[in-house]
Design an enzyme around this catalytic site. Sequence first.
Site, PDB file in Angstrom:
ATOM      1  N   ASP A   1       0.861  -1.182   0.000  1.00  0.00           N
ATOM      2  CA  ASP A   1       0.000   0.000   0.000  1.00  0.00           C
ATOM      3  C   ASP A   1       0.901   1.236   0.000  1.00  0.00           C
ATOM      4  OD1 ASP A   1      -2.160   1.662   0.127  1.00  0.00           O
ATOM      5  OD2 ASP A   1      -2.683   1.223   2.220  1.00  0.00           O
TER       6      ASP A   1
ATOM      7  N   ASP B   1      -2.878   2.432  -6.106  1.00  0.00           N
ATOM      8  CA  ASP B   1      -1.828   2.508  -5.088  1.00  0.00           C
ATOM      9  C   ASP B   1      -1.741   1.309  -4.160  1.00  0.00           C
ATOM     10  OD1 ASP B   1      -4.242   3.031  -3.856  1.00  0.00           O
ATOM     11  OD2 ASP B   1      -3.442   4.565  -2.523  1.00  0.00           O
ATOM     12  N   GLU B   2      -2.454   0.229  -4.443  1.00  0.00           N
ATOM     13  CA  GLU B   2      -2.307  -0.953  -3.596  1.00  0.00           C
ATOM     14  C   GLU B   2      -2.590  -2.226  -4.380  1.00  0.00           C
ATOM     15  OE1 GLU B   2      -5.165  -1.705  -0.470  1.00  0.00           O
ATOM     16  OE2 GLU B   2      -6.567  -0.239  -1.323  1.00  0.00           O
TER      17      GLU B   2
END
Length: 366
Positions: free
Chosen positions: A14, A110-111
Amino acid sequence: MPADTQYRKIIHIDMDAFYASVEQRDNPELRGKPLVVGGLPEGRGGVVATASYEARKFGIRSAMSSKQALQLCPHAVFVRPRFAVYKEVSKHIREIFSRYTDLIEPLSLDEAYLDVTEDKLGVGSAIEVAQQIKQAIQDELNLTASAGVSINKFVAKIASDINKPNGLKFIGPSAVESFMEQLPVEKFHGVGKVTAEKMKKQGLHTGADLKKLTEDELVKSFGKVGRFYYQIVRGNDNRPVQPHRETKSMGAEDTFAYDLTEPEEMHTELDKIAQTVADRLARYNLKGRTVTLKVKYSSFKQITRNHSLTQPLGDAETLSRIAKELLAATGLDEVKIRLLGISVSNFGELQSKPKKDDAPEQLKLF
């Protein structure tokens, strides 16, 4: 858990305050300042997409109104998101992941989950793989990421949030069950504020409290998800990392600078949105049978209406026509519309891979 069980090695990566970190990286003047990425607070104001850690100290959070963020931190700096830049950075991050495994399940820009049970470089240790990935992101992109390492997706995701920012947390097989027992119910991924409050009213404050209930008791109190709670509090999560997550729907929406009151204005906006949706569908070679219209009024009341067809569609003209029909059915007398959106779903057998060899777009709007 049996000592001879063969466990998977799952990493959840993350990025730390992703959009804000990219902006601070690219603009030195923003470093160290409480930064809000999202809609500007002027006029009717927008919504916070993400906030830097400096801003989070004032209580600013994603999905909060920008006006509220400004009230919490009057000296906050607001910048509009640059999604094209974030997508390019995300592609580089994905390339780093692919050096170690092809089993990558992106959750957003983003993860992602990674299954490194058998990593491509033969590192062997999931902790070492996570450290190498974090270092590569730092060296190549000048950004930081946090990682959670465990035997399943649920625990890995929770672990990645424990030592943020720039953290790394490993929860091994022997520690999973005790970790889940000590975890506050509001920290369970998927347990929202309402459910957490309901649990607490029943005297359920931790995983250990949940563990005292039978599966039937959990289902009676929380519905079908109670079965999931029963398993996860015991550290059981058999969901595999899915490299190609099925696209359930695709759409677009727009929040307007002023409230729409005239049908002609609404129709013009629906034409634009329908074209955006049609372009995205074409890119992924998709057609769907269900069209959904989303309407948010100036009062912030939100409704959705949908229409299903026997034949799949994906062209802008048909999408716009159906959306206008659905809108007309809601009644347009003396209404003030803040947002309109169109999405298409029910793809059935038509889904295929994107025309370009890249990851599916993040289509959520902030």
